[in-house]
Structures are given as C-alpha cells and as structure tokens.
Design a protein around this motif. Structure first.
Motif, PDB file in Angstrom:
ATOM      1  N   MET A  20      63.212 -29.444  16.191  1.00  0.00           N
ATOM      2  CA  MET A  20      63.868 -28.622  15.176  1.00  0.00           C
ATOM      3  C   MET A  20      62.882 -27.727  14.422  1.00  0.00           C
ATOM      4  SD  MET A  20      66.932 -29.553  15.654  1.00  0.00           S
ATOM      5  CE  MET A  20      67.767 -28.704  14.333  1.00  0.00           C
ATOM      6  N   GLY A 100      65.889 -28.348  19.420  1.00  0.00           N
ATOM      7  CA  GLY A 100      66.341 -29.728  19.264  1.00  0.00           C
ATOM      8  C   GLY A 100      66.130 -30.523  20.539  1.00  0.00           C
ATOM      9  N   THR A 216      63.731 -25.731   9.646  1.00  0.00           N
ATOM     10  CA  THR A 216      63.339 -25.260  10.981  1.00  0.00           C
ATOM     11  C   THR A 216      61.935 -24.651  10.977  1.00  0.00           C
ATOM     12  OG1 THR A 216      64.502 -23.201  10.547  1.00  0.00           O
ATOM     13  CG2 THR A 216      65.691 -24.863  11.812  1.00  0.00           C
TER      14      THR A 216
HETATM   15  C1  LIG Z   1      75.279 -26.982  19.727  1.00  0.00           C
HETATM   16  S1  LIG Z   1      74.698 -28.231  18.639  1.00  0.00           S
HETATM   17  C2  LIG Z   1      73.016 -28.311  19.135  1.00  0.00           C
HETATM   18  C3  LIG Z   1      72.285 -29.541  18.655  1.00  0.00           C
HETATM   19  C4  LIG Z   1      70.846 -29.611  19.164  1.00  0.00           C
HETATM   20  N1  LIG Z   1      70.836 -29.681  20.609  1.00  0.00           N
HETATM   21  C5  LIG Z   1      70.072 -30.788  18.605  1.00  0.00           C
HETATM   22  O1  LIG Z   1      69.381 -31.447  19.376  1.00  0.00           O
HETATM   23  O2  LIG Z   1      70.141 -31.035  17.392  1.00  0.00           O
HETATM   24  C6  LIG Z   1      74.738 -27.368  17.109  1.00  0.00           C
HETATM   25  C7  LIG Z   1      75.016 -28.308  15.953  1.00  0.00           C
HETATM   26  O3  LIG Z   1      73.864 -29.110  15.728  1.00  0.00           O
HETATM   27  C8  LIG Z   1      73.712 -29.367  14.350  1.00  0.00           C
HETATM   28  N2  LIG Z   1      72.506 -28.681  13.883  1.00  0.00           N
HETATM   29  C9  LIG Z   1      71.851 -27.661  14.473  1.00  0.00           C
HETATM   30  N3  LIG Z   1      70.816 -27.262  13.714  1.00  0.00           N
HETATM   31  C10 LIG Z   1      70.820 -28.056  12.620  1.00  0.00           C
HETATM   32  C11 LIG Z   1      70.012 -28.142  11.468  1.00  0.00           C
HETATM   33  N4  LIG Z   1      68.999 -27.313  11.269  1.00  0.00           N
HETATM   34  N5  LIG Z   1      70.328 -29.088  10.558  1.00  0.00           N
HETATM   35  C12 LIG Z   1      71.361 -29.933  10.728  1.00  0.00           C
HETATM   36  N6  LIG Z   1      72.155 -29.895  11.785  1.00  0.00           N
HETATM   37  C13 LIG Z   1      71.888 -28.966  12.732  1.00  0.00           C
HETATM   38  C14 LIG Z   1      74.924 -28.745  13.647  1.00  0.00           C
HETATM   39  O4  LIG Z   1      75.952 -29.723  13.550  1.00  0.00           O
HETATM   40  C15 LIG Z   1      75.275 -27.642  14.623  1.00  0.00           C
HETATM   41  O5  LIG Z   1      76.601 -27.192  14.465  1.00  0.00           O
END
Ligand SMILES: C[S@@+](CC[C@H](N)C(=O)[O-])C[C@H]1O[C@@H](n2cnc3c(N)ncnc32)[C@H](O)[C@@H]1O
Length: 268
Positions: A20, A100, A216
C-alpha cells in the motif's frame, strides 16, 4: 491457444503485489521479478508509483488506460487479462504489478494466472501487503480474538448473508456501494442509506463504526474516522474507503461442543 506442455519453457507470468505504501512494502522477491522481467504491466493509480516501477524496469506499461468512467469494469479487467497474456504468448517473462495484494479483491490477476496456467505457461502470484494488513496494524485489531468477516459492500447488500455480530465485519468498496453496473467509482448517500438500513437489523444505531483509509505514501497517516452507524449515509467516503464494524455482541460458548472436546481430552 491450446494446452501445450512446450509452453512451459517459453513465456511466463508473475503477478506481484506492491503493497500500500509507495516504496516501503515491496518484498525483495517481487522486486527481483520486476527487475528481471522482459515487460512489466502496472495497475496503479499514482504517477509517483509508476515512476518508481519505471526506475526498477524501464520496459513497463500502465494498465490504467483500460479504465474509464461509465465503462463496465468487467470489460476493463478482461482487456487487462488479454493484454498481459498476449505478451506471455510471445514468449516473454511478464510481470503484472498491482497495488496492495494482487489476490485480494482483485479479479484480473487471478484470471490472468488461471488462463496462463491453462495454456501451459509458468504462472504464479507473489503476495503483497493489502489494505487489510494495514488496517490490522493501524487500528490495532487482531482478527484472531473475535474473528473478522470480509465482504464486498455491494455483494453484502445484494445477497442474503448471515451476519455474525460477534466478529468484525469489514466491508470493501464502500465508495461505490450499490453500483450493480460496475461502471461507477462513486455512488451517492442514498445507496449508503440502504446499507445503513440493512445493518441496523443487526447492530444498534449508535454502534460505533469506522471509515479506514490506509496511507499510500510514507509521510501520510491513516484516516480512521469513528461515527455512530446511523451517520453512515452522511460521512465522506472515497473509492478507497473501507468500512470497519467492530463486534456488537459477545461470543457464546457452545456447551455441547465444549463437553465433547472435554470428553476427548479425558480419553487422550
Ligand atoms: C479493488 S479493491 C483492491 C484491494 C487491494 N488489492 C488490496 O490488496 O488492498 C479496492 C478496495 O480496497 C480497499 N482499499 C484500497 N485502498 C485502500 C486504502 N488506501 N485504505 C483502505 N482501504 C483501501 C477499499 O475497500 C477499496 O474499495
């Protein structure tokens, strides 16, 4: 392409997770795959992250061009899969890098690997640090204590689910909850009100829940905003917000099971 064992010596695919936080979460093994690849595909939204990957390997291309407002994301995902596999079929060592964890709430990486394997290519996934991992760290939650159930927010609304109020309930993709067209990146408060109305069947209106947003970049801090459930429709949410609902009731011992376990223990 038909299944062909000869392909195992040719192209290959590794889907890696970047974590992240820019520059901080990438595992050495995944970095090595990126550096050694013939071509790297990136699915990241931030230009700084793109630049960082370009430094590791200049032969990289963004997959972001397949997304656009109003376009069904299932079409975008399929285009990503086709684009990546085309290079694998040309005999290249391909890496697809996702923010992620590439296997967490992410359809395209799983699909790419599945199709590549089916067609006889070496293919695997390298895990990354997901939003879930950051959430446990930033919010000091150990899912081993009461359990944690994760669900995609729209799916949670649409299907009849059993809700275990003794565990954490963590809902992903809150920012576009209720978008069944899979083409929006934001839905309005009316959709969140529907979710709120569903949740109050299980939780009290004053039960405290939180919006979680992991940082991030290393200089940022997490957004952890607590509010009573009855305010869910009014809070500000982003497409990257995750909803955290702590346990509402206590775990109850199953006395019958306890007796059976004790009986086994006595005999062993
Ligand atoms: C398509 S998913 C991808 C998740 C990603 N593959 C991971 O490993 O976290 C997108 C969702 O992940 C979560 N997400 C992504 N970025 C985030 C962040 N910076 N903080 C919290 N949740 C996050 C949110 O629920 C968002 O709608």
């Amino acid at each position: 392409m038909s299944v062909n064992s000869q392909n195992s010596n040719k192209g290959s695919l590794v889907c890696v997770g970047l974590g992240m936080i820019l520059g901080s979460h990438l595992a050495p093994l995944s970095r090595n795959f990126i550096e050694q690849a013939d071509v790297v595909f990136m699915s990241v939204t931030d230009p700084l992250t793109e630049k960082w990957i370009q430094k590791m390997n200049p032969n990289c291309q963004s997959l972001q061009k397949f997304y656009s407002d109003g376009k069904d994301r299932r079409t975008s995902y399929q285009q990503m899969v086709d684009t990546v596999l085309r290079e694998v079929e040309l005999g290249k060592q391909v890496v697809a890098a996702f923010y992620g964890h590439p296997g967490v709430f992410a359809w395209a990486p799983h699909k790419m690997i599945e199709v590549a394997k089916k067609n006889g290519y070496h293919s695997h996934m390298e895990p990354g640090i997901s939003a879930e991992d950051c959430l446990y760290a930033d919010m000091a939650i150990d899912p081993g204590i009461n359990g944690a159930v994760h669900a995609e927010a729209s799916q949670f609304m649409l299907y009849e689910r059993k809700v275990d109020t003794t565990a954490y309930l963590i809902l992903w993709q809150l920012g576009f909850v209720g978008d069944l067209s899979m083409s929006k990146y934001q839905t309005d408060s009316h959709y969140r009100l529907l979710l709120q109305q569903l949740l109050v069947h299980y939780y009290s209106t004053d039960h405290l829940v939180a919006i979680y947003e992991s940082p991030t970049i290393p200089t940022e801090t997490a957004r952890i905003e607590w509010f009573p459930l009855e305010q869910l429709s009014q809070v500000h949410v982003e497409h990257f917000s995750t909803l955290v609902i702590p346990p509402f009731s206590s775990k109850k011992i199953d006395v019958d099971m306890l007796n059976k376990i004790n009986q086994l223990s006595k005999n062993s």
